[in-house]
Structures are given as structure tokens and as C-alpha cells.
Design an enzyme around this catalytic site. Structure first.
Site, PDB file in Angstrom:
ATOM      1  N   THR A 172      35.676  34.322  40.010  1.00 31.53           N
ATOM      2  CA  THR A 172      35.698  34.092  38.563  1.00 31.53           C
ATOM      3  C   THR A 172      35.823  32.595  38.302  1.00 31.53           C
ATOM      4  O   THR A 172      35.873  31.794  39.232  1.00 31.53           O
ATOM      5  CB  THR A 172      36.878  34.824  37.899  1.00 31.53           C
ATOM      6  OG1 THR A 172      38.095  34.128  38.219  1.00 31.53           O
ATOM      7  CG2 THR A 172      36.991  36.267  38.384  1.00 31.53           C
ATOM      8  N   CYS A 173      35.916  32.233  37.040  1.00 30.58           N
ATOM      9  CA  CYS A 173      36.080  30.822  36.693  1.00 30.58           C
ATOM     10  C   CYS A 173      37.353  30.240  37.299  1.00 30.58           C
ATOM     11  O   CYS A 173      37.386  29.067  37.670  1.00 30.58           O
ATOM     12  CB  CYS A 173      36.140  30.646  35.175  1.00 30.58           C
ATOM     13  SG  CYS A 173      34.621  31.065  34.324  1.00 30.58           S
ATOM     14  N   ARG A 177      39.384  31.731  39.865  1.00 29.57           N
ATOM     15  CA  ARG A 177      39.820  32.088  41.217  1.00 29.57           C
ATOM     16  C   ARG A 177      38.652  32.576  42.063  1.00 29.57           C
ATOM     17  O   ARG A 177      37.671  33.129  41.542  1.00 29.57           O
ATOM     18  CB  ARG A 177      40.924  33.140  41.185  1.00 29.57           C
ATOM     19  CG  ARG A 177      40.496  34.530  40.796  1.00 29.57           C
ATOM     20  CD  ARG A 177      41.680  35.500  40.777  1.00 29.57           C
ATOM     21  NE  ARG A 177      42.644  35.105  39.754  1.00 29.57           N
ATOM     22  CZ  ARG A 177      43.882  34.684  40.014  1.00 29.57           C
ATOM     23  NH1 ARG A 177      44.309  34.589  41.257  1.00 29.57           N
ATOM     24  NH2 ARG A 177      44.696  34.356  39.026  1.00 29.57           N
ATOM     25  N   ALA A 191      25.331  34.210  26.985  1.00 30.78           N
ATOM     26  CA  ALA A 191      25.560  35.365  26.109  1.00 30.78           C
ATOM     27  C   ALA A 191      26.440  36.401  26.788  1.00 30.78           C
ATOM     28  O   ALA A 191      26.382  37.583  26.466  1.00 30.78           O
ATOM     29  CB  ALA A 191      24.218  35.989  25.704  1.00 30.78           C
TER      30      ALA A 191
END
Length: 434
Positions: free
Chosen positions: A49-50, A52, A190
């Protein structure tokens, strides 16, 4: 079998480091297959993810497994292990379980209580299931993590006092501009984060929202939800000057906005200030953009300052959530231990009983005349002797199970008595819990 975790997060690594080891969500097959091909790594899940990048895996060799996962992260992304290792953490056993349960429950998030991480872990698990890198242990482990997160969400108010990263971005924009009612927002991407940001910006009363995405249909769909305008991705720089606030969150592997692009945009705006928020990992916007006059660029790491002031109520709810996590750890380990202990005990008793029956049959065959109840008495006698002999090793094995120290005893018994064990079937869990 042991569960191990190796990874890094916003707590241990800057965005510059995190983006170097990020895995593209649409390209998970190759790294997952590579992981389960490593010696002693039997199952694996990648969460990227952003904030981790973590690998959850199973192994019998804890030290070797952790070392292999660290080396894999470095080699797969062409980074020296010496550069990467200071930012890495590793957990095994109970600590690994606690960590993953806390992550899924958003207790380890930059913003405690944010709901996005649970969905991200579910997506990561979906890839592992699709590419068959997860098995009986990680399947059960992650479903348990999902149920723990659900308990935390329903039994505490931790989410009600939380702010998401997207909300933090909006708060930062308000600090920069004050009133946002005359400001126009451009969303690049989006996905879920952009959708959340759009909701928060609309709630603050911005003048308008523009959305661009590589897939134009997705941009149209999101824009329609908020009475906004969809922009073709190829025409981004024809419209960028109309935006006062730009939030970017794409999956691009390289910068999509550089200083030269922004210099032209700011001239078209007659030097009116612009606020850029880059919450993508890898980053979408070249950090040199911040050197352009009247341009203010912030990344996910800068949001730390916005979300640093945790509310007292959230902290109280977090304490309740931590108690739930601790309770669930014990339940999971009881299952995990039984996965190994129960079949071993069954196999041990079966082995002894097989020998007992064979020897008893030989003895009875050599006795031509026996009292009527002799066979029954001999059966009871040999069974009692067997039970006495097995009582101590069985008790030791069960005590070791409670202390999470059973691998040594299990391996010893299997080798000494050449036991063949079969794990008990675990019910297949259906749909992921919401």
C-alpha cells in the site's frame, strides 16, 4: 509451522524507500510464485500500500525464512540489502499474529481507525488465493484477521473518530487556502482514495471537481457522482491550469508531472498559487515541482503533521481494540497449535496401538486353551500399559502447545517413531467478511 512477517511502513521508511519496494497490484503473480519457490517458504501473501509493504509467510525455519524474505525484497527490487535492512522489521509467532491483527484493525495505520487498510489486505489476500500462494494456514490466519477487524469496528467507536488520509489531505488544503468555496479541484486517478477525497472536498464546499484517469470511463463515472467534469488523460495539461488543488493517486511506475509541466501551468494561471497533494506510491509528482514559485507540493509523509493530533476518545477506543486483538491472538494460536499437535498425538497413539494389537494377536495365537475372559483381560491390560506409557509424552506435547513451543517436540516424535500425520481438514470459508 510458523507464521513470519517481514516488511516496512511509514513508521520505519520514508516514501522514497517505500516506493522502491512497492509491488504493482496488477503484477502480483510473479513475486508470489517466486516467494513460494524459496526454500522453506510454504505460503506467502504480499501487502503493498502507500504506507507499507509487507510479506506474510509460513515456514519451519524462522531465522532462515526471515533472512530469505529480506533478501527477496532487496533482490526483487534491485536494492542492496545493506540499504534496505535498516528500514525492515520482522515478526514471528505471537508477535506476527499481533502485528497483522493490528494492521487489519487499522491500529498501526498513519491514521488510526481508517477503513482503507482492511480492504487493501483483502485485495492482497485475493491475489494470493488466485495465484495459489496461500494455503491452509494463511487462509485461516487472514480470515481471522478480517473477523478481528470486524469486531474492532463494531465493538468500538474507533472508526467514528478517525480521519482517512484523503480527509487529512483536505484538511491540509484548508490550512493552505482557508476558504475552499472558490477553489477547483483536479483529481488524477479514479480509485478509492480519489473517491474519498472527492467526497471530502465536496463536503467542504469546493467550487468544482475535475477527474482524469487513464481509463476515461472510470473518470466519467467518478465525475458524475459529484457533478464534476471528466477530462481525457491525454489532455491533462490542457486543463491543469484551471485547478487550484491537485490530488494525484495513480499506479504509474514513474513521475507523471514534472517541474517543466508545472512552470507552464503556473504561467497560464498568472502565478496564482497551486496546491499539489501526491498520495501515490510510487510518487506521481517529481519533488522538484516544489521548487517552482507559488507551487506547494505535499506527499503522504507530509500528512503526518495533519493527523498527528489523535483525539482522546480515539485513544480510548484504541485501547479497547487492543484488548480485542489480544483476546483473538489466543484463540488463533489454539487452532494453529492443534493443527500440528492433534494429528501427532493421534498418529502416536495409532502407532502404539498397532504394535500392541499385533503383539497381542501373536501371543493369543500361541495359547491353545484360555479362560473365557482371558482375551478381554489381556486386551484391557495391554491398553492400560499403552496409555500409561503415552500419558507423559502426550501431556508434555499438550503443555508445549499452550506455550507455543511444540515444533521441537513434534519433530522429535515424528522422527523417533516414524509417524505419518495428516492435518485435519479445515472448513473452507466462503465470502470475505465485510
Amino acid at each position: 509451522m510458523n507464521i513470519i512477517v517481514v516488511g516496512l511502513s511509514h513508521k520505519t521508511a520514508t516514501v522514497e524507500i517505500r516506493e522502491k519496494v512497492a509491488f504493482a497490484p496488477t503484477q502480483m503473480e510473479k513475486p508470489l510464485h517466486a516467494l513460494v519457490s524459496l526454500p522453506d517458504i510454504t505460503e506467502a501473501v504480499i501487502v503493498s500500500t502507500c504506507n507499507r509493504v509487507e510479506i506474510y509467510a509460513t515456514t519451519r525455519d524462522i531465522a532462515g525464512g526471515v533472512a530469505r524474505l529480506k533478501r527477496f525484497l532487496a533482490d526483487y527490487h534491485n536494492i542492496s540489502l545493506e540499504t534496505l535492512e535498516p528500514h525492515l522489521y520482522s515478526y514471528h509467532g505471537e508477535a506476527a499474529t499481533r502485528h497483522v491483527f493490528r494492521v487489519a484493525s487499522s491500529l498501526d495505520s498513519m491514521v488510526v481507525g481508517e477503513p482503507q487498510i482492511l480492504g487493501q489486505i483483502k485485495t492482497s489476500y485475493g491475489y494470493a488465493a488466485e495465484y495459489k500462494s496461500s494455503g491452509i494456514i494463511l487462509n485461516r490466519f487472514l480470515h481471522k484477521a478480517f473477523s478481528v477487524a470486524k469486531r474492532v469496528r463494531t465493538e468500538t467507536k474507533i472508526a467514528s473518530s478517525a480521519v482517512s488520509v484523503a480527509f487529512a489531505a483536505v484538511e491540509l488544503a484548508k490550512k493552505i487556502f482557508g476558504d475552499l468555496s472558490d477553489k477547483t479541484v483536479m483529481l488524477i486517478g479514479a480509485g478509492e482514495m480519489c473517491e474519498l477525497a472527492a467526497k471530502h472536498f465536496i463536503n467542504t464546499g469546493v467550487r468544482g471537481v475535475m477527474v482524469t484517469n487513464r481509463t476515461f470511463e472510470r473518470a466519467v463515472k467518478l465525475a458524475e457522482e459529484f457533478d464534476g467534469k471528466a477530462v481525457n488523460y491525454e489532455e491533462l495539461f490542457d486543463h491543469l491550469h484551471k485547478a487550484d488543488i491537485v490530488l494525484s493517486s495513480t499506479g504509474a511506475p514513474h513521475f507523471i508531472i514534472g517541474p517543466k509541466n508545472v512552470e507552464e501551468v503556473i504561467r497560464r494561471r498568472k502565478m496564482k498559487p497551486m496546491f499539489f497533494i501526491d498520495i501515490a506510491v510510487p510518487r506521481d509528482i517529481d519533488p522538484k515541482v516544489n521548487d517552482v514559485e507559488n507551487i506547494y507540493l505535499y506527499t503522504v509523509d507530509d500528512l503526518n503533521g495533519v493527523v498527528a493530533t489523535n483525539l482522546e476518545q480515539r485513544n480510548k477506543e484504541a485501547e479497547k481494540a487492543e484488548a480485542i486483538v489480544e483476546q483473538e491472538i489466543g484463540q488463533f494460536f489454539k487452532w494453529l497449535s492443534s493443527l500440528e499437535v492433534t494429528p501427532t498425538i493421534v498418529a502416536l497413539r495409532s502407532k502404539f496401538d498397532e504394535i500392541r494389537r499385533a503383539e497381542l494377536a501373536k501371543t493369543l495365537a500361541n495359547w491353545k486353551e484360555l479362560p473365557p475372559d482371558a482375551e478381554k483381560r489381556l486386551e484391557a491390560l495391554t491398553s492400560a500399559i499403552m496409555n500409561k506409557l503415552l500419558h507423559q509424552p502426550t501431556s508434555v506435547l499438550k503443555r508445549a502447545e499452550q506455550g507455543n513451543r511444540n515444533d521441537l517436540y513434534i519433530d522429535a516424535l515424528r522422527n523417533l517413531f516414524e509417524l505419518e500425520t495428516t492435518r485435519p481438514e479445515v472448513e473452507e470459508l466462503g465470502e470475505l467478511e465485510e
